[in-house]
Design an enzyme around this catalytic site. Structure first.
Site, PDB file in Angstrom:
ATOM      1  N   CYS A  37       0.847  -1.203   0.000  1.00 60.40           N
ATOM      2  CA  CYS A  37       0.000   0.000   0.000  1.00 60.40           C
ATOM      3  C   CYS A  37       0.879   1.248   0.000  1.00 60.40           C
ATOM      4  O   CYS A  37       2.097   1.166   0.043  1.00 60.40           O
ATOM      5  CB  CYS A  37      -0.944   0.011   1.186  1.00 60.40           C
ATOM      6  SG  CYS A  37      -0.092   0.285   2.732  1.00 60.40           S
TER       7      CYS A  37
ATOM      8  N   ASP B 104      12.522 -33.597  -6.276  1.00 57.56           N
ATOM      9  CA  ASP B 104      11.300 -33.806  -7.059  1.00 57.56           C
ATOM     10  C   ASP B 104      11.411 -33.230  -8.456  1.00 57.56           C
ATOM     11  O   ASP B 104      10.576 -33.499  -9.311  1.00 57.56           O
ATOM     12  CB  ASP B 104      10.109 -33.120  -6.384  1.00 57.56           C
ATOM     13  CG  ASP B 104       9.841 -33.695  -5.019  1.00 57.56           C
ATOM     14  OD1 ASP B 104       9.918 -34.913  -4.897  1.00 57.56           O
ATOM     15  OD2 ASP B 104       9.555 -32.921  -4.105  1.00 57.56           O
TER      16      ASP B 104
ATOM     17  N   ASP C 241       4.401 -35.423  -3.581  1.00 61.74           N
ATOM     18  CA  ASP C 241       5.592 -35.604  -2.772  1.00 61.74           C
ATOM     19  C   ASP C 241       5.136 -35.432  -1.322  1.00 61.74           C
ATOM     20  O   ASP C 241       4.134 -34.779  -1.070  1.00 61.74           O
ATOM     21  CB  ASP C 241       6.611 -34.542  -3.163  1.00 61.74           C
ATOM     22  CG  ASP C 241       7.721 -34.434  -2.155  1.00 61.74           C
ATOM     23  OD1 ASP C 241       8.299 -35.474  -1.835  1.00 61.74           O
ATOM     24  OD2 ASP C 241       8.006 -33.321  -1.695  1.00 61.74           O
TER      25      ASP C 241
ATOM     26  N   ASP D 238       7.943 -30.264  -4.249  1.00 59.86           N
ATOM     27  CA  ASP D 238       8.632 -29.010  -3.977  1.00 59.86           C
ATOM     28  C   ASP D 238      10.147 -29.137  -3.912  1.00 59.86           C
ATOM     29  O   ASP D 238      10.846 -28.164  -4.103  1.00 59.86           O
ATOM     30  CB  ASP D 238       8.141 -28.417  -2.665  1.00 59.86           C
ATOM     31  CG  ASP D 238       8.745 -29.125  -1.476  1.00 59.86           C
ATOM     32  OD1 ASP D 238       8.795 -30.363  -1.531  1.00 59.86           O
ATOM     33  OD2 ASP D 238       9.176 -28.455  -0.535  1.00 59.86           O
TER      34      ASP D 238
ATOM     35  N   CYS E  35       3.358   1.581   2.801  1.00 58.00           N
ATOM     36  CA  CYS E  35       4.562   0.759   2.623  1.00 58.00           C
ATOM     37  C   CYS E  35       5.542   1.473   1.699  1.00 58.00           C
ATOM     38  O   CYS E  35       6.741   1.534   1.969  1.00 58.00           O
ATOM     39  CB  CYS E  35       4.231  -0.593   1.984  1.00 58.00           C
ATOM     40  SG  CYS E  35       2.979  -1.530   2.822  1.00 58.00           S
TER      41      CYS E  35
END
Lengths: 762, 51
Positions: free
Chosen positions: A50, A639, A450, A635, A53
């Site tokens: 925003c 894998d 996985d 992940d 920020c």
């Protein structure tokens, strides 16, 4: 400012021990010089969202020494900082103080951005030309005659030239490429139709003819370019969002020379035999052997094993392992290009998945469509030649056939649906790499998961918190806050407010635990054998790994049991997949016991434990040979080859870098419900695409006979083309209509998720 | 007919002006941070003129 609690929600997702803050040397390697001693660094700040920020970040960075300027880009969630001098200003630390995590991202290739701006410019030029020519055409249709009509035609011809050259160039190049390689694509009929229509119209204009198709050829380009640009924007957005996440591979390492000098070298220059200093919290850049120091290693990305491993001198470590607690000196045994990570990349390239053979629906249709269209036009020409002998008339009608069949609706039919679908997925925190991924996902019948990091979070969770004395738990949490060991993090989450002795001299003993003194006693939190030196249970108890205990002066006062936390909604997600007719399997590198437990909780019938990366690939290939279309969800680095071997793949945002780039979909939120949702949307998109193609074919079936009989004028062509395109777009937007019910569904899921969590934690 | 001779160029010129404007905006980065531009108007600048 209340809207800004940065880190609150993202911390849950990303601050899971896997995100490592970039060191200043890494930043320096990643920055680029602008000349005059000025350097620019681009950091990804995923939590900025925003105006407050933006202001906070720009002000704080601007105040740092030697920082020339800082500018936040809210759309890409990045901040680019320009600074002077040799040393990097403490950018990441400054952002950290504000509560923003900053990450480096892989250096951008400008290629893609150029394509986008070229496409947008082409759309602008084509739009300008189409609008103006259409205005002139309308006056011709409404009765302009003689010299006025000729004037309008000439002006149209002039306006069309830049549009054809600039906007049409994209199609001409692509068509030429396809033809040169002996293939057919959608661009071939487009290029032929557009250029023939222009040439014929020019001839008509010179000979003061009635009908010119300048409007048709240019608005065709305009419509098709819109489709293409949408397609590109969608992929681009997914790409930047995925890249903006934390970078997991080390970018370089501190090398200790023989004479004790220290150099920070980029990863490509590290050679076997060099000694590397790996601080706690850093990733190991190349395969090596530990020569000094002890620590705990998080191997979850590499082997899929969730329990941290203790590391001592003499052991070998693989690239990609995260060093958790103590500094290590590692001797490199392989260069980066021969390390574990590179080996995974090679396996990944060798694994030839379903996607290599997959041909997109649009390509399959166009491979049939283009020859049919060209043949029809040619036969029409021959027919009229034979019937009337008037080549000019035959030519005009043949070109009218080409224009009316030009795959305008067909060119939009697929991308428009995919863009709408991608937007829906994006709203639900799922990124799609490209449209073909959705087509492939719609076809799956088997989902392979996985375990570590996918079905589970790969982070331990304290399961016996309720049976531990709250005062002890509070002390343990206080001590645990000083360590980045995953067990410590799990305990630290239970920090209470109860009054407790103030801790003094907290120290971490890598591989063992944490020691602190408070009110005259020595407290230890860690391995049973080390912390409870006075206890009689003796070394490794029934808890394995020695169990984790809290001791006061050597006497055990609390025992902690951990379990790998399941990803939110894992159970619900698997149920939904089953309901959708997908069979579910689990593959893991972890032990059979750990797998069996998870499989039981999640009600998964078939699982294969203790698999090597190549074993996962083999399993998937076996499934593929049995005519299954496999979705792989995973992940870890281990894998990655399986991700690329599968027909289609999904990875969570916490996955390893190369895993994320190998996967077709990436989901950003924690919930595993993203997987059934993606399948569902892809299937709906698939049926809409088929409907759209049917619409386009029905339209052709009606329009083509009219064109062959010679009744098509430029006016009819313009109306027919626009009408079919609008119809296709309207049909695609129905996918947005399904959204209406989604929020309610989400709320229900959230509630169910909370209930699940309560059930688990009690 | 005579009106057309100058009206058409005028219309095309205005259209081309719009096109050129768009291309300029694209080139100068006006479209690079649409979300940011929307939020930035909420930021109070310190360099307001003293009244």
């Amino acid at each position: 400012m209340s809207c800004c609690a940065p880190g609150a929600e993202m911390a849950l997702d990303l601050d899971s021990g896997t995100s490592v803050l970039p060191s200043s040397q890494e930043i320096k390697l990643a920055s680029r010089s602008l000349g005059d001693g000025l350097s620019q660094t681009d950091l990804s700040v995923p939590t900025v969202h925003c105006a407050a920020c933006i202001q906070a970040i720009e002000t704080a960075l601007g105040k740092l020494d030697r920082v020339e300027s800082a500018r936040v880009n809210l759309s890409t969630k990045r901040v680019s900082v320009q600074w002077r001098g040799d040393d990097v200003p403490p950018l990441v630390a400054a952002l950290g103080r504000l509560g923003y995590q900053a990450h480096l991202f892989a250096p951008e290739v400008d290629e893609e951005d150029k394509t986008l701006s070229e496409l947008i410019r082409a759309v602008a030029v084509a739009g300008f030309a189409a609008g103006n020519i259409m205005l002139l055409s309308v006056s011709v249709w409404s009765g302009a005659e003689g010299p006025t009509r000729d004037l309008f035609h000439w002006v149209s011809a002039l306006i069309a030239i830049p549009a054809l050259a600039f906007a049409g160039g994209i199609f001409f190049r692509s068509a030429w490429n396809a033809l040169r390689h002996g293939r057919m694509n959608m661009d071939v009929p487009i290029a032929v139709g557009v250029s023939l229509a222009y040439a014929m119209s020019l001839y008509e204009t010179i000979n003061h003819g009635d009908h010119a198709y300048f409007d048709a050829s240019v608005s065709l380009l305009f419509f098709l370019l819109i489709g293409r640009t949408l397609d590109h924007v969608m992929r681009e957005r997914a790409r930047t969002a995925v890249k903006g996440l934390s970078q997991l591979a080390a970018r370089g390492a501190m090398v200790v020379r023989g004479d004790g000098a220290r150099d920070y070298l980029p990863i490509g220059e590290i050679e076997p035999g060099m000694q590397l200093l790996i601080a706690a919290g850093e990733r190991i850049p190349v395969d090596g052997k530990i020569i000094r120091g002890s620590s705990d290693l998080d191997c979850s990305l590499v082997s899929g094993e969730s329990t941290p491993r203790t590391a001592a001198p003499g052991e070998s470590v693989q690239a990609g392992v995260l060093n958790l607690t103590g500094p290590l000196t590692v001797q490199a045994t392989a260069a980066a290009k021969d390390s574990f990570l590179a080996e995974m990349v090679r396996l990944m390239e060798a694994a030839e998945g379903g996607r290599a053979h997959y041909r997109r629906i649009a390509d399959r249709v166009s491979a049939l469509y283009a020859p049919v269209v060209h043949l029809t036009a040619f036969v029409t020409f021959l027919g009229w030649m034979a019937a009337t002998g008037d080549w000019h008339r035959a030519m005009t009608i043949a070109i009218a056939v080409l224009i009316i069949t030009c795959p305008c609706a067909l060119g939009l039919a697929v991308p428009i649906v995919q863009v709408v679908a991608a937007r829906r997925l994006f709203e639900n925190g799922i990124m799609v790499k490209d449209g073909s991924a959705m087509e492939r996902l719609a076809a799956i019948d088997t989902a392979v998961f996985d375990k570590t990091g996918t079905l589970t979070l790969g982070q331990p969770r304290l399961i016996n918190a309720s049976s531990i004395d709250p005062a002890m738990l509070a002390i343990a949490a206080d001590m645990a806050a000083h360590s980045r060991h995953p067990y410590s993090k799990a305990i630290a989450g239970f920090a209470g407010l109860a009054g407790r002795p103030k801790l003094e001299s907290v120290s971490e003993h890598p591989g063992f635990g944490i020691e602190a003194s408070a009110a005259g006693s020595t407290w230890r939190l860690g391995r049973r054998g080390w912390a409870g030196w006075k206890a009689r249970t003796g070394g490794e108890g029934r808890h394995g790994h020695g169990g984790t205990v809290l001791t006061k002066d050597g006497i055990i006062v609390a025992t902690f049991d951990f379990e790998d936390a399941l990803r939110a909604d894992a159970r619900a997600a698997i149920l939904e997949l089953r309901d959708a007719g997908v069979s579910v399997e689990m593959l893991s590198g972890d032990t059979a016991g750990a797998c069996g437990k998870v499989a039981e909780i999640l009600n998964i019938d078939s699982f294969v434990p203790a698999l090597l990366p190549s074993g996962k690939v083999e399993h998937i290939e076996t499934l593929a040979k049995a005519e299954h279309k496999v979705l792989m969800v995973g992940d870890g680095l281990n894998d990655t080859p399986a991700l690329s071997a599968a027909h289609v793949s999904i990875a969570p945002a916490t996955a390893a870098d190369i895993g994320r780039s190998a996967a077709d979909f990436v989901f950003l939120r924690e919930s595993l419900l993203a997987v059934p949702l993606a399948v569902d949307i892809s299937r709906k998109a698939g049926s809409l695409i088929r409907q759209n193609i049917a619409i386009a074919i029905v339209y052709n079936a009606v329009a083509v006979p009219i064109a062959i009989l010679g009744h098509v004028t430029p006016l009819i062509a313009a109306i027919a083309m626009s009408a079919s395109s609008l119809l296709v777009i309207g049909n695609a937007l129905r996918l947005q209509g399904f959204v209406a019910s989604a929020p309610a569904q989400d709320a229900r899921r959230d509630r169910r998720a909370r209930v699940d969590q309560l059930a688990q934690s009690s | 007919m005579t009106t057309l001779v100058y009206l058409i160029p005028v219309a095309l010129f205005l259209g081309a002006l719009g096109l050129a404007g768009f291309l300029w905006a694209l080139r100068s980065g006006q479209y690079e941070d649409l979300d940011g531009a929307a939020e930035r108007i909420l930021i109070d600048r310190d360099d307001k003129p003293d009244l």
